[in-house]
Motif scaffolding. Structure first.
Motif, PDB file in Angstrom:
ATOM      1  N   GLU A  57     -36.578  -8.386 -21.529  1.00 25.83           N
ATOM      2  CA  GLU A  57     -36.779  -7.541 -20.167  1.00 25.83           C
ATOM      3  C   GLU A  57     -36.752  -6.304 -20.241  1.00 25.83           C
ATOM      4  O   GLU A  57     -35.876  -5.676 -20.869  1.00 25.83           O
ATOM      5  CB  GLU A  57     -35.551  -8.600 -19.349  1.00 25.83           C
ATOM      6  N   GLU A  78     -26.376   4.788 -16.393  1.00 26.02           N
ATOM      7  CA  GLU A  78     -27.566   3.933 -16.812  1.00 26.02           C
ATOM      8  C   GLU A  78     -28.783   4.010 -16.007  1.00 26.02           C
ATOM      9  O   GLU A  78     -28.612   4.233 -14.667  1.00 26.02           O
ATOM     10  CB  GLU A  78     -27.180   2.580 -16.470  1.00 26.02           C
ATOM     11  N   LEU A  79     -30.080   4.173 -16.344  1.00 29.41           N
ATOM     12  CA  LEU A  79     -31.144   4.402 -15.621  1.00 29.41           C
ATOM     13  C   LEU A  79     -32.125   3.064 -15.894  1.00 29.41           C
ATOM     14  O   LEU A  79     -32.678   2.597 -14.847  1.00 29.41           O
ATOM     15  CB  LEU A  79     -31.899   5.511 -16.300  1.00 29.41           C
ATOM     16  N   GLY A  96     -34.532   1.038 -12.541  1.00 31.09           N
ATOM     17  CA  GLY A  96     -34.390   1.445 -10.733  1.00 31.09           C
ATOM     18  C   GLY A  96     -35.247   2.463 -10.519  1.00 31.09           C
ATOM     19  O   GLY A  96     -35.508   3.519 -11.222  1.00 31.09           O
ATOM     20  N   ARG A 143     -27.621  -5.483  -3.145  1.00 31.65           N
ATOM     21  CA  ARG A 143     -26.312  -5.821  -3.680  1.00 31.65           C
ATOM     22  C   ARG A 143     -25.251  -5.225  -2.721  1.00 31.65           C
ATOM     23  O   ARG A 143     -25.405  -4.264  -2.350  1.00 31.65           O
ATOM     24  CB  ARG A 143     -26.124  -5.549  -5.187  1.00 31.65           C
ATOM     25  N   SER A 197     -35.947  -3.379 -17.128  1.00 28.52           N
ATOM     26  CA  SER A 197     -35.710  -3.264 -15.857  1.00 28.52           C
ATOM     27  C   SER A 197     -35.070  -1.800 -15.332  1.00 28.52           C
ATOM     28  O   SER A 197     -34.097  -1.466 -16.031  1.00 28.52           O
ATOM     29  CB  SER A 197     -34.541  -4.171 -15.541  1.00 28.52           C
ATOM     30  N   GLU A 220     -32.041  -9.319  -7.686  1.00 26.29           N
ATOM     31  CA  GLU A 220     -32.673  -8.684  -8.870  1.00 26.29           C
ATOM     32  C   GLU A 220     -34.322  -9.269  -8.802  1.00 26.29           C
ATOM     33  O   GLU A 220     -34.298 -10.397  -7.882  1.00 26.29           O
ATOM     34  CB  GLU A 220     -32.410  -9.032 -10.184  1.00 26.29           C
ATOM     35  N   MET A 231     -27.005   1.822  -4.548  1.00 26.56           N
ATOM     36  CA  MET A 231     -27.399   1.695  -3.197  1.00 26.56           C
ATOM     37  C   MET A 231     -27.035   0.260  -2.841  1.00 26.56           C
ATOM     38  O   MET A 231     -27.111  -0.710  -3.774  1.00 26.56           O
ATOM     39  CB  MET A 231     -28.745   1.881  -2.823  1.00 26.56           C
ATOM     40  N   GLU A 280     -39.560  -4.276 -12.834  1.00 23.42           N
ATOM     41  CA  GLU A 280     -39.011  -5.120 -13.851  1.00 23.42           C
ATOM     42  C   GLU A 280     -40.085  -5.892 -14.752  1.00 23.42           C
ATOM     43  O   GLU A 280     -41.182  -6.051 -13.779  1.00 23.42           O
ATOM     44  CB  GLU A 280     -38.079  -6.236 -13.197  1.00 23.42           C
ATOM     45  N   GLU A 303     -22.528  -3.739  -2.865  1.00 20.87           N
ATOM     46  CA  GLU A 303     -21.895  -2.794  -3.602  1.00 20.87           C
ATOM     47  C   GLU A 303     -20.707  -2.325  -2.900  1.00 20.87           C
ATOM     48  O   GLU A 303     -20.809  -1.879  -1.894  1.00 20.87           O
ATOM     49  CB  GLU A 303     -22.623  -1.505  -4.196  1.00 20.87           C
TER      50      GLU A 303
HETATM   51  N1  GAP Z   1     -32.937  -8.018 -13.983  1.00 20.38           N
HETATM   52  C1  GAP Z   1     -31.957  -7.414 -14.814  1.00 20.38           C
HETATM   53  C2  GAP Z   1     -30.891  -6.117 -13.722  1.00 20.38           C
HETATM   54  O1  GAP Z   1     -31.198  -6.701 -12.605  1.00 20.38           O
HETATM   55  P1  GAP Z   1     -29.486  -4.340 -13.726  1.00 20.38           P
HETATM   56  O2  GAP Z   1     -28.776  -3.622 -14.899  1.00 20.38           O
HETATM   57  O3  GAP Z   1     -28.144  -5.217 -12.759  1.00 20.38           O
HETATM   58  O4  GAP Z   1     -30.035  -5.501 -14.483  1.00 20.38           O
HETATM   59  C3  GAP Z   1     -31.212  -3.049 -13.385  1.00 20.38           C
HETATM   60  O5  GAP Z   1     -30.319  -3.449 -12.735  1.00 20.38           O
HETATM   61  C4  GAP Z   1     -31.697  -1.503 -12.959  1.00 20.38           C
HETATM   62  O6  GAP Z   1     -31.743  -1.500 -11.466  1.00 20.38           O
HETATM   63  C5  GAP Z   1     -30.681  -0.666 -13.257  1.00 20.38           C
HETATM   64  O7  GAP Z   1     -30.626   0.198 -14.617  1.00 20.38           O
HETATM   65  C6  GAP Z   1     -30.530   0.409 -12.144  1.00 20.38           C
HETATM   66  O8  GAP Z   1     -31.396   1.363 -12.632  1.00 20.38           O
HETATM   67  C7  GAP Z   1     -31.027  -0.289 -11.027  1.00 20.38           C
HETATM   68  N2  GAP Z   1     -29.693  -0.811 -10.168  1.00 20.38           N
HETATM   69  C8  GAP Z   1     -29.072  -1.445 -10.350  1.00 20.38           C
HETATM   70  N3  GAP Z   1     -28.295  -1.651  -9.235  1.00 20.38           N
HETATM   71  C9  GAP Z   1     -28.452  -0.501  -8.449  1.00 20.38           C
HETATM   72  C10 GAP Z   1     -28.031  -0.156  -7.065  1.00 20.38           C
HETATM   73  N4  GAP Z   1     -27.005  -0.565  -6.608  1.00 20.38           N
HETATM   74  N5  GAP Z   1     -28.654   1.000  -6.679  1.00 20.38           N
HETATM   75  C11 GAP Z   1     -29.609   1.510  -7.044  1.00 20.38           C
HETATM   76  N6  GAP Z   1     -30.272   1.052  -8.352  1.00 20.38           N
HETATM   77  C12 GAP Z   1     -29.621   0.055  -9.039  1.00 20.38           C
END
Ligand code: GAP
Length: 511
Positions: A371, A331-332, A375, A249, A373, A217, A261, A268, A251
């Motif tokens: 916060e 989630e967006l 994507g 990440r 945050s 993050e 992804m 953020e 994933e």
């Molecule tokens: N700092 C807080 C944080 O990172 P999160 O909910 O894990 O919170 C925030 O991530 C945003 O990042 C999510 O709402 C999403 O839009 C985006 N996001 C998280 N993981 C993602 C992934 N693997 N691929 C694309 N977007 C991602």
């Protein structure tokens, strides 16, 4: 159109028109990693600019930074990511496929939910106008059984996660008869925790290299720079620090295109406030962030709030903005009130005081943090899926991206009607005049109709056509993407018209 087909069309469209390509496609691709093409990068940059200006330029107490992706490994120990940024994984012994245990359970619950929807649909057809959906849902025995099942599994699953009891998670999978989508078997291993951070080495191995992580993050880059920015910017609380950047990440369930992804971008902002005032600011940012999304002109029905009932141990309020993607509401953006958890952790791990001294009250305190945050890639996907439309025009289908003009990758296409008689020269002159302010395209190949269609497909809001009359009276036609109407205007008015219609200010003034 069936949603699954609609989603496939968007993915195909992204590739065909230079928005998004699979990474390393030449070598058969790299799973859950994508490259943005010539139009994708423009749209992405425009979204970034919209977010950046909305956050920093319109809020004088919010400033930006750009911190490095690599950070001291202790940052991730302090933030809790080394110990707790995990997904529970399970393997199927027959297919040798690995799954996220929580996703298997969520998918199972979604299937039960679909059964409820089918019952409702069937009954609605049977009863016609007399159908009362609420009554049906609250009295039909089968629907009630399904709903009770969803509730009991969700409860058992949440309590297993809370207690970090992975055996209990496995038991749910076994008891619910969840099978591997590939082998169809229930031959599952135990559930294990798997850390999502990518590791690499800093320095050469022989020198005793340090393990470093690719940041999962961007937020921690903000926390560890809190003092730097507060002191050098002479910031007074409340103030915010914004950042746009890559996050990584590992994933396991990597699907749904750019929704999930392994390498993605986040936008953020951490807003530092006085303890006790965090919930007021939390509400304030919730409102501002929803406005930001709505100002792009997508139907409000596509957005909804999701309140976190189960809060992370450090949070005292959390909401997500969910968007109705082609595969459902997901989630967006997250808006979280994170208390003083992160700054206190960094204070403890670094041994350095991270506090704000309020010289009006003489108090020192560790600020609380709200916060936001979002994507970047998910915002991109939300825009594209809302913008994509297929329209019947005569006996052909027009594919058009109804993107907000200010965010469209190309703002103006300049098209000489034919490739001769001095029309290309005049069109070039117009292009040369506009290109300092706007991203323009010059095209002279193919029929004008084909060229219009190509521009519709990438969402270009304005096409300017230079024809023989243009040479005589210095006028051109301007064609509007959304309704395909055309009007004749004088070339001296051109720049003013397209600049005002594509100005980012059109979105920013709605905030
Ligand atoms: N700092 C807080 C944080 O990172 P999160 O909910 O894990 O919170 C925030 O991530 C945003 O990042 C999510 O709402 C999403 O839009 C985006 N996001 C998280 N993981 C993602 C992934 N693997 N691929 C694309 N977007 C991602």
């Amino acid at each position: 159109m069936v949603q699954e087909d609609f989603f496939k069309k968007i993915v195909a469209h992204c590739k065909e028109y230079g928005f998004i390509f699979q990474s390393s496609e030449l070598y058969d691709g790299l799973s859950a990693v994508y490259d943005y093409g010539q139009n994708g990068v423009e749209l992405k940059n425009n979204i970034k600019e919209y977010w950046w200006k909305a956050m920093t330029q319109l809020n004088e107490e919010v400033v930006g930074i750009d911190s490095a992706i690599f950070m001291h490994p202790t940052v991730w120990k302090a933030s809790g990511h080394v110990d707790a940024f995990n997904d529970p994984l399970i393997d199927n012994k027959d297919s040798k496929k690995r799954y996220r245990a929580d996703v298997l359970i969520e998918d199972h619950l979604e299937k039960i939910n679909e059964k409820i929807s089918k019952e409702v649909e069937k009954a609605s057809k049977r009863f016609g106008d007399a159908f009362d959906e609420h009554q049906f849902r609250t009295t039909n025995v089968r629907v009630l059984e399904y709903a009770a099942k969803i509730e009991s599994v969700t409860k058992a699953f949440n309590s297993a996660l809370e207690e970090n009891d992975l055996e209990k998670v496995r038991q749910i999978i076994i008891e619910e008869g969840i099978v591997c989508p590939v082998s169809g078997s229930r031959n599952w291993t135990e559930v294990r925790q798997f850390n999502l951070m990518f590791e690499t080495k800093l320095g050469s191995v022989s020198e005793g290299a340090n393990t470093v992580y690719l940041r999962p993050e961007t937020a921690q880059g903000i926390f560890v720079n809190y003092l730097n920015v507060q002191k050098t910017g002479r910031m007074r609380i409340p103030f915010g620090i914004a950042q746009i950047g890559k996050a990584f990440r590992n994933e396991i369930v990597a699907r749904q295109f750019i929704f999930r992804m392994r390498e993605f971008e986040q936008m953020e902002m951490q807003y530092f406030v006085k303890p006790g005032e965090e919930l007021k600011w939390f509400e304030n940012w919730r409102e501002k962030r929803m406005k930001w999304h709505l100002a792009m002109g997508i139907s409000p029905a596509k957005y909804r709030w999701h309140k976190h009932d189960k809060l992370a141990h450090y949070a005292n309020a959390a909401f997500d903005i969910e968007f109705e993607f082609p595969f459902g509401f997901k989630e967006l953006e997250g808006i979280h009130s994170r208390t003083d958890y992160d700054l206190t952790q960094h204070q403890n791990f670094s041994g350095k005081k991270i506090q704000f001294f309020d010289n009006e009250t003489g108090e020192s305190y560790v600020p609380y943090v709200v916060e936001t945050s979002v994507g970047l890639d998910r915002t991109f996907l939300s825009l594209l899926s809302a913008a994509y439309s297929e329209e019947q025009v005569g006996d052909e289908t027009r594919v058009v991206l109804n993107l907000p003009a200010a965010l469209a990758p190309v703002k103006v296409a300049v098209l000489p009607l034919v490739k001769k008689d001095g029309l290309p020269e005049m069109a070039r002159k117009i292009m040369d005049d506009l290109k300092f302010d706007l991203n323009c395209i010059y095209e002279e190949k193919d029929s004008i109709g084909k060229r219009y269609r190509r521009q519709d497909a990438i969402g270009t809001p304005f096409c300017i056509t230079v024809d023989h009359q243009s040479l005589e009276d210095n006028t051109v036609t301007i064609r509007y993407r959304d309704d395909m109407t055309q009007e004749r205007i004088s070339t001296d008015k051109l720049s003013g018209i397209v600049k005002s219609k594509t100005d980012l200010k059109n979105l920013l003034t709605k905030l």
